[in-house]
Scaffold this motif. Sequence first.
Motif, short mmCIF file in Angstrom:
data_model
loop_
_atom_site.label_atom_id
_atom_site.label_comp_id
_atom_site.label_asym_id
_atom_site.label_seq_id
_atom_site.Cartn_x
_atom_site.Cartn_y
_atom_site.Cartn_z
N GLY A 105 0.73 -1.22 -0.12
CA GLY A 105 0.03 -0.06 -0.07
C GLY A 105 0.78 1.25 0.00
N ASN A 106 1.85 1.03 0.20
CA ASN A 106 2.90 2.66 0.30
C ASN A 106 3.37 3.05 -1.20
OD1 ASN A 106 4.49 0.20 0.06
ND2 ASN A 106 6.26 1.03 1.07
N ARG A 107 3.87 2.01 -1.98
CA ARG A 107 4.16 2.47 -3.38
C ARG A 107 2.75 2.86 -4.16
NH1 ARG A 107 7.74 -2.33 -5.04
NH2 ARG A 107 6.43 -3.33 -3.86
N SER A 108 1.55 2.00 -3.78
CA SER A 108 0.67 2.47 -4.67
C SER A 108 0.09 3.73 -4.28
CB SER A 108 -0.49 1.32 -4.46
OG SER A 108 -0.93 1.09 -2.89
N SER A 109 0.28 4.12 -2.98
CA SER A 109 -0.04 5.50 -2.53
C SER A 109 0.58 6.55 -3.42
CB SER A 109 0.04 5.81 -1.08
OG SER A 109 -0.53 6.81 -0.48
N ILE A 110 1.83 6.45 -3.48
CA ILE A 110 2.56 7.28 -4.36
C ILE A 110 2.14 7.46 -5.65
CG2 ILE A 110 4.92 7.80 -5.20
CD1 ILE A 110 6.37 6.39 -2.86
N ALA A 111 1.92 6.25 -6.12
CA ALA A 111 1.41 6.15 -7.77
C ALA A 111 -0.05 6.87 -7.72
CB ALA A 111 1.48 4.59 -7.92
N ALA A 112 -0.95 6.34 -6.69
CA ALA A 112 -2.16 7.31 -6.86
C ALA A 112 -1.96 8.72 -6.87
CB ALA A 112 -3.04 6.63 -5.94
N SER A 113 -1.22 9.12 -6.03
CA SER A 113 -1.12 10.64 -5.85
C SER A 113 -0.57 11.21 -6.96
CB SER A 113 -0.57 11.04 -4.57
OG SER A 113 0.94 10.46 -4.38
N LEU A 114 0.67 10.64 -7.55
CA LEU A 114 1.13 11.06 -8.89
C LEU A 114 0.14 10.86 -9.72
CD1 LEU A 114 4.52 9.26 -8.86
CD2 LEU A 114 4.17 11.78 -8.72
N LEU A 115 -0.70 10.17 -10.02
CA LEU A 115 -1.77 10.15 -11.11
C LEU A 115 -2.78 11.04 -10.86
CD1 LEU A 115 -2.48 5.93 -11.24
CD2 LEU A 115 -1.09 7.57 -13.04
N LYS A 116 -3.23 11.57 -9.80
CA LYS A 116 -4.17 12.30 -9.58
C LYS A 116 -3.43 13.87 -9.74
CE LYS A 116 -7.19 12.51 -6.22
NZ LYS A 116 -8.13 12.34 -5.05
N ARG A 117 -2.22 13.83 -9.19
CA ARG A 117 -1.64 15.04 -9.82
C ARG A 117 -1.64 15.35 -11.23
NH1 ARG A 117 2.72 18.10 -7.25
NH2 ARG A 117 4.23 18.87 -8.67
N ALA A 118 -1.37 14.49 -12.05
CA ALA A 118 -1.15 14.33 -13.37
C ALA A 118 -2.64 14.62 -14.09
CB ALA A 118 -0.57 13.09 -14.00
#
Length: 458
Positions: A418-431
């Motif tokens: 759940g930690n790397r996926s949280s980075i990924a989800a926040s990057l996607l929303k930022r994009a």
Amino acid sequence: MFFRQVLHEDLGCASYVVADAGEAAVIDPKWEIEDYLALAGEHGFEFRHILETHNHADHVSGKGRLAKATGAAIYVPAKADVAFDHVPLADGDTVAVGQITITALATPGHRPEHTAYLIADASRGEEPWLVVTGDSLFVGDLARPDLAVEPEEGARELHASMRRLLELDDFAEAWPGHIGGSLCGGAGMSEKPGTTIGFERRFNRLLNLGDEDAFVRELTGHLAPQPPNFKRIVELNRGPLLGEANSLEPFSPARVKQLMEAGATLLDARAPREFDGVHIPRSINVTMTRSALGTRAAWIVDPESEVVVTAGTDDAARHTARLLEAVGFRSLPGILAGGVAAWQEAGLETASTPAIDVHELAERIRREDVSLLDVREDDEWEEGHVQGSVHVPYHDLGDGLPGTVANGKQLAVACSVGNRSSIAASLLKRAGVEDVIHVADGGIADLEEEGIPLVEGK
């Protein structure tokens, strides 16, 4: 003789304090020097010597800060090519600390200048009874050979260096520069803090491969990707010396908003579930509840860019900023004072991300109402993934998704815990990617227990 291992828990880096007769040396000091100063005060010794095993690639050394705080001399391997005042140490050179003799032992492979340190205590005898191996011999593993030279060249040098270390008696203790979790070794690295030459001679698989060619093939065959900041960190460690930490001013929400509008990145170090519940738009969640915060941040944010930090408390935010400094982030003007709660109280916009656990993910996969994005590394994907899922490692999502993935469905983002996926989800929303769901509890491997089969291969 006083001997103490001091860890940098986030990076899996180990440093060592050796003291006798009121004077002390530290080998490979970490960026945050407070632990060393506390030890000196508690045990009544003064630091007079700071030794480096090599120009580190994964963390910024604290040698400049510690030298400024104590006046200690800095010793580095003679081949290190540094740009600051120092005492060069060639193979066989010694440093005296009371009745202790520290002897340089050239052990190239990880880097050409790499040097281990043999430690002998005259009150016990002339033979060294321990060796600080730095980034050469780890517990159950060896250093990676590809950070400074071609992998095969580094591996052959490391093979010769291991032969030198194995000349020591079985009883000699071996204290490594890293424990499990560091990117300077491989998957076999143990989290044990230390070992002996005899134990490694018998049980370290890489030391029992037979001939040199087999050793080279094994050591170079499964190298993990190098984080993009490694070369930059080496240059920072070469000098000039870094003697000051950032002041980390407490910023108001309005000031943080201004900085973000001007291009600064806001890193949020809270737990993923807290971030999912409420966060500041365009912030990135790199949680401090898991190790390697600094390394993961450096994968996704330019360490030369301006970064502001928030966390569950202001003290946690300051600690997070120090972890970022340790991997080469130099433009850290401050923290969001009061965190997300202060942002909310100021009436500023917030956002949230829908979060589910693995059980719900399995149900939705069966209903075929989500697309699954697997953001683990390549080797994890190849060991087992969901048929039909899309694979993009989290650190490759800085510009959003390459092409259309969701196909009109919600996009469930998962890793292993759940930690790397949280980075990924926040990057996607930022994009600007909409309809993102974060798999916050558990990961891909857990899906088998939920009845979702995994397939191997690329």
